[in-house]
Design an enzyme around this catalytic site. Structure first.
Site, short mmCIF file in Angstrom:
data_model
loop_
_atom_site.label_atom_id
_atom_site.label_comp_id
_atom_site.label_asym_id
_atom_site.label_seq_id
_atom_site.Cartn_x
_atom_site.Cartn_y
_atom_site.Cartn_z
N SER A 202 39.76 17.01 39.50
CA SER A 202 38.94 18.41 39.06
C SER A 202 37.72 18.08 38.39
O SER A 202 36.92 19.10 38.44
CB SER A 202 40.04 19.09 38.06
OG SER A 202 40.10 18.34 36.87
N HIS B 283 37.72 19.91 30.76
CA HIS B 283 36.56 19.84 31.79
C HIS B 283 35.14 20.09 31.08
O HIS B 283 35.18 21.00 30.24
CB HIS B 283 36.57 20.55 33.07
CG HIS B 283 38.00 20.54 33.64
ND1 HIS B 283 38.97 21.15 33.42
CD2 HIS B 283 38.39 19.68 34.59
CE1 HIS B 283 39.92 20.97 34.34
NE2 HIS B 283 39.90 19.91 34.68
N ASP C 265 36.77 24.34 29.11
CA ASP C 265 38.11 25.08 29.16
C ASP C 265 39.21 24.33 28.12
O ASP C 265 39.52 24.91 27.18
CB ASP C 265 38.66 25.23 30.40
CG ASP C 265 38.53 24.15 31.28
OD1 ASP C 265 38.11 22.82 30.81
OD2 ASP C 265 38.83 24.18 32.67
#
Ligand SMILES: *[C@@H]1O[C@H](CO)[C@@H](O)[C@H](O)[C@H]1NC(C)=O
Ligand SMILES: *[C@@H]1O[C@H](CO)[C@@H](O)[C@H](O)[C@H]1NC(C)=O
Ligand SMILES: *[C@@H]1O[C@H](CO)[C@@H](O)[C@H](O)[C@H]1NC(C)=O
Ligand SMILES: *[C@@H]1O[C@H](CO)[C@@H](O)[C@H](O)[C@H]1NC(C)=O
Ligand SMILES: *[C@@H]1O[C@H](CO)[C@@H](O)[C@H](O)[C@H]1NC(C)=O
Ligand SMILES: *[C@@H]1O[C@H](CO)[C@@H](O)[C@H](O)[C@H]1NC(C)=O
Length: 399
Positions: A53, A365, A362
């Site tokens: 991610s 990240h 968040d």
């Protein structure tokens, strides 16, 4: 740790490696590009990206739309003006790296419409592990683990090499050379530990898990070498133990390290990063024709946590977007998720006023503004070992 952090929110998924063949054909726009020769005409080295991610550019969002919260507002809001499947308020550090090379953004492999693969392909899939993975519980993400991404690359390469009968032997050799001249980025391992901790908690056998993860990375790198890759830029593990996500889950009596981050996570990350250095030494010995470059992303993150003011950061341990608590992480309602009534109270996320004052967007990240600094570590070469100039490599090829 109740939840793996990097995940999609749906059914159990097994790593598709076990299914044998790939469910997704090469995209039609790719064929068009290849047919028009656009991909072939470029004279500078392509960039191929593998991982999870931190660098996903919309792969999971394309494969399974609207199932991860990165597909929802406020993701992407500060640059793209809408969610684009990136786990950021804007660009990822890979975006900044390829912008810095004059390449713009490298599209996700499965993003078939309007994508331009002239400068490379991004195979990174959120939640993915280095090891072949099977899902644990309902929330185990990781659509395309590392070996599946390698198979996707293989499929891409096959398509390029056989795209039209007009490709003669000489042209094939030229194409093969282009794959060897390309630069290959890998961001993997973090989710292997997320998943292992989710499964075993603090009875996790760190050494055994690191051994499995590093072994899986080695298999993937050797496979890529066999497919012609020669320049590898491999990220080490980030200091997840300092992330708002992990801090928000820690019990009061849980052991902390010298920085008040999770001691367990620190042990894991340090063990991984040490073994990664050993693996790269081994690969240098075994494959001297390859360039095996470590990208020490760990140190950039750590510097952000410990010296936030050098980056204009005021809240290093607090997420910009979340639904409250000390670290602005509520596992029930993460950034991008629907609001919920919990014990009679409506819980909903809010986005901070100025994301540039934060390191984390968040829960784990980075915000776009910190991703910029991470990219400088690669573009300036300050965090690449042994020293390697990506810009020089690209400029050289243009002469
Ligand atoms: C991982 O999956 C691949 C097939 O994609 C298989 O060849 C390999 O043996 C598996 N590795 C392990 C450690 O199970
Ligand atoms: C998984 O999902 C099913 C159906 O949504 C649910 O019944 C079950 O309790 C869930 N299991 C876990 C471990 O969350
Ligand atoms: C870690 O595991 C490997 C492989 O299982 C083993 O050879 C090694 O001795 C272990 N190292 C430690 C420090 O336990
Ligand atoms: C860690 O937390 C303790 C207790 O809250 C505090 O006294 C100490 O200053 C903190 N250490 C660091 C390095 O932040
Ligand atoms: C709701 O309240 C109960 C009782 O106080 C508590 O045990 C539970 O953890 C709360 N649930 C959440 C999600 O906070
Ligand atoms: C990288 O280079 C830029 C521009 O030259 C500079 O502003 C920045 O401080 C450098 N970053 C690092 C980490 O050296």
């Amino acid at each position: 740790m109740d939840h793996p952090a990097l995940m999609i929110t749906i059914h159990p998924l097994i790593c598709l490696a076990f299914l044998g063949s790939l469910p997704f054909p090469a995209t039609s726009s790719m064929h068009q590009l290849l047919a028009s020769g656009a991909w072939l005409s470029t004279s500078s080295p392509s960039i191929f990206i593998f991982g999870a991610s931190l660098v996903d550019a919309g792969e999971n969002a394309a494969a399974m739309p609207l199932r991860s919260y990165a597909d929802f507002d406020p993701y992407g809001s500060d640059y793209f003006g809408k969610p684009v499947g990136r786990w950021s308020n804007g660009r990822t550090f890979m975006d900044f790296i390829t912008e810095g090379l004059g390449y713009g953004h490298i599209p996700a492999y499965l993003r078939s419409i309007g994508s331009d693969f002239t400068h490379g392909v991004n195979f990174a899939s959120s939640g993915s592990t280095a090891a072949n993975s099977t899902a644990v519980g309902n929330n185990s993400g990781g659509l395309f683990c590392l070996l599946v991404q390698v198979d996707q690359f293989r499929d891409f390469q096959d398509t390029v090499m056989s795209s039209g009968h007009y490709i003669g032997l000489e042209e094939k050799a030229r194409l093969r050379q282009r794959f060897s001249d390309a630069i290959y980025f890998f961001e993997t391992g973090n989710n292997d530990y997320m998943d292992a901790l989710d499964q075993f908690g603090d009875s996790l056998d760190i050494n055994a898990t690191v051994t499995t993860t590093i072994a899986a990375m080695k298999v993937a790198f050797e496979a890529m070498y066999g497919l012609g890759a020669r320049t590898f830029i491999i990220l080490n593990a980030t200091p997840t133990g300092c992330s708002p996500e992990v801090l928000s889950f820690m019990d009061d009596d849980e052991e902390v390290d010298a920085n008040n981050c999770s001691a367990l996570w620190t042990d894991i990350v340090q063990a991984h990063n040490k073994r990664l250095i050993e693996l790269l030494d081994e690969l240098r010995d075994n494959y001297p024709a390859g360039e095996w470059v470590l990208f020490d992303v760990y140190s950039i993150f750590m510097d952000g946590y410990l010296n936030p003011s050098s980056y204009g950061i005021v809240y290093p341990f607090r997420a910009c977007c979340g639904a409250g608590g000390t670290y602005n992480v509520d596992a029930n309602v993460k950034c991008g998720m629907d609001a919920q009534y919990i014990n009679g109270t409506l819980v909903k996320w809010t986005k901070c006023e100025n994301p540039k004052l934060y390191l984390i967007w968040d829960f784990i990240h980075p915000v776009e503004s910190f991703a910029y600094y991470i990219a400088q570590g690669v573009l300036n070469g300050t965090h690449l070992f042994p020293s390697f100039s990506l810009k020089a490599r690209v400029q050289q090829s243009l002469q």
